[in-house]
Enzyme design. Structure first.
Site, PDB file in Angstrom:
ATOM      1  N   CYS A   1      63.505 -25.433  -9.546  1.00  0.00           N
ATOM      2  CA  CYS A   1      64.567 -23.910  -8.893  1.00  0.00           C
ATOM      3  C   CYS A   1      65.171 -23.081  -8.411  1.00  0.00           C
ATOM      4  CB  CYS A   1      62.854 -23.508  -8.063  1.00  0.00           C
ATOM      5  SG  CYS A   1      61.149 -23.121  -9.231  1.00  0.00           S
TER       6      CYS A   1
ATOM      7  N   GLU B   1      66.503 -17.104 -12.478  1.00  0.00           N
ATOM      8  CA  GLU B   1      66.169 -17.841 -13.239  1.00  0.00           C
ATOM      9  C   GLU B   1      64.716 -17.899 -13.727  1.00  0.00           C
ATOM     10  OE1 GLU B   1      68.899 -21.576 -11.049  1.00  0.00           O
ATOM     11  OE2 GLU B   1      67.146 -21.632 -11.530  1.00  0.00           O
TER      12      GLU B   1
ATOM     13  N   CYS C   1      64.802 -27.123  -1.621  1.00  0.00           N
ATOM     14  CA  CYS C   1      64.385 -26.407  -2.340  1.00  0.00           C
ATOM     15  C   CYS C   1      65.716 -25.242  -2.406  1.00  0.00           C
ATOM     16  CB  CYS C   1      63.432 -24.919  -2.214  1.00  0.00           C
ATOM     17  SG  CYS C   1      63.172 -23.631  -3.374  1.00  0.00           S
TER      18      CYS C   1
ATOM     19  N   CYS D   1      62.821 -23.601   2.334  1.00  0.00           N
ATOM     20  CA  CYS D   1      62.030 -24.448   2.102  1.00  0.00           C
ATOM     21  C   CYS D   1      63.259 -26.118   1.839  1.00  0.00           C
ATOM     22  CB  CYS D   1      61.183 -25.318   0.926  1.00  0.00           C
ATOM     23  SG  CYS D   1      59.740 -23.883   1.535  1.00  0.00           S
TER      24      CYS D   1
ATOM     25  N   CYS E   1      65.300 -16.400  -2.043  1.00  0.00           N
ATOM     26  CA  CYS E   1      64.074 -16.848  -1.086  1.00  0.00           C
ATOM     27  C   CYS E   1      64.575 -16.576   0.123  1.00  0.00           C
ATOM     28  CB  CYS E   1      63.208 -17.956  -1.333  1.00  0.00           C
ATOM     29  SG  CYS E   1      61.851 -18.316  -0.972  1.00  0.00           S
TER      30      CYS E   1
ATOM     31  N   CYS F   1      57.588 -20.389 -17.531  1.00  0.00           N
ATOM     32  CA  CYS F   1      57.354 -20.548 -15.258  1.00  0.00           C
ATOM     33  C   CYS F   1      59.045 -19.799 -15.183  1.00  0.00           C
ATOM     34  CB  CYS F   1      58.165 -21.757 -14.715  1.00  0.00           C
ATOM     35  SG  CYS F   1      58.637 -22.012 -13.058  1.00  0.00           S
TER      36      CYS F   1
END
Length: 337
Positions: free
Chosen positions: A325, A85, A112, A109, A105, A98
């Protein structure tokens, strides 16, 4: 490819150095991604470049535009079929790209959406830079501001991120002003210190999100390896070496890290650091977290200001298109499964 690598390749073809500048001007300034369109190059030169180089942008799979503020989210497909993205954010007088640095990832977290979809791999230099060029190509805008705040942890893809930064700031390539680029990290102390020695004057943002290790452990699992104290010590070393102010990102979560004592504790932790705190209302990606009331967020900001810490409450962008995100990619992956 870096500027030096392109020049070296062009010279090895038996061409003059300025041909490299012409090639890069077509790509980065004129946004022409087919050699046939580079009309100030001879047919022979274009044929040589076709043999040596590949010009390829990520493929646009989906685009969503906010009716509220025109924030635009792009879902791109890479050569291997993976998706990433990118987001185009609009501000008064300028726009910001961005961009992502990893497919997914590994840090997971809790607030997220990117971490919920898992980690696949690091992006190549071309895939990082290609997002900026693809956004320009899709939006017909000249991007002058870039934030490495998309999917992934930039410092876990350190070498490719640094090389991509050198490409974006190079005057013969994208030529983005160094003060107009921000790299956001969750906080890897040794990489923060290393980044200080790169000679890049881009902005550094650290995603802290809590003022105590107990609370940060819940939000950022990597905190069990690198404590707040270690991260802020690295930030001080960074600041001593670069004399640059550090941005602290702090996601505000209702009745978790939004109490007055959290604000006072954060102010104490930052008292020896020249820092600016960016307060961000949480984007509820999994239903577990809610954003605080406007009064509560304003109160948190006021306590920081009263204690000598510069702070601002970030305006939400793209709330109606799930612009946080990883949300669009996660939705796409679930649709396929």
């Amino acid at each position: 490819m870096s500027y030096e690598e392109v020049v070296d390749a062009v010279i090895k073809m038996g061409l003059e150095k300025y041909r490299a500048d012409q090639l890069l001007d077509w790509i980065y300034k004129k946004r022409v991604f087919a050699f046939e369109g580079m009309t100030n190059l001879s047919r022979e030169h274009r044929a040589l470049f076709r043999e040596k180089f590949v010009l390829r942008l990520p493929k646009l799979l989906e685009k969503k535009v906010s009716k509220i503020d025109k924030t635009t989210k792009f879902l791109y497909e890479l050569e291997d079929g993976n998706t990433i993205e990118s987001v185009l954010l609009f501000h008064e007088g300028y726009a910001t790209a961005c961009i992502s640095t990893q497919v997914g990832c590994p840090l997971r977290c809790s607030f997220c959406a990117t971490g919920q979809s898992g980690f696949v791999r690091n992006l190549t230099v071309g895939e990082i830079v290609g997002q900026v060029l693809a956004i320009e190509n899709d939006s017909k805008r000249n991007i002058r501001n870039v934030v490495y705040m998309g999917m992934g942890e930039p410092f876990l893809n350190y070498d490719n991120v640094v090389k991509s930064l050198r490409i974006l700031v190079h005057p013969k390539m994208k030529n983005v002003g160094v003060r107009r680029i921000t790299v956001s990290t969750v906080g890897i102390p040794e990489k923060i210190v290393k980044f200080a020695d790169e000679g890049l004057e881009v902005r550094l943002a650290i995603s802290l999100h809590a003022a105590s290790n107990e609370k940060r452990d819940v939000l950022v699992p990597l905190n069990r390896k690198y404590s707040i104290e270690e991260i802020l010590q690295a930030a001080k070393v960074y600041q001593e070496k670069t004399n640059r102010r550090v941005t602290i990102e702090y996601i505000l979560i209702k009745e978790f890290n939004d109490f007055d004592e959290d604000a006072r504790r954060l102010a104490r932790a930052l008292k020896d650091l020249k820092a600016f705190v960016n307060l961000i209302p949480v984007n509820p990606t999994n239903g577990e977290f809610e954003k605080p009331s406007q009064w509560k967020m304003n109160r948190f900001k006021e306590i920081l200001l009263e204690n000598g810490i510069e702070a601002e409450l970030r305006q939400e962008k793209g709330a109606d298109i799930e612009a946080a995100c990883g949300q669009l990619r996660l939705k796409n992956l679930r649709a396929k499964s």
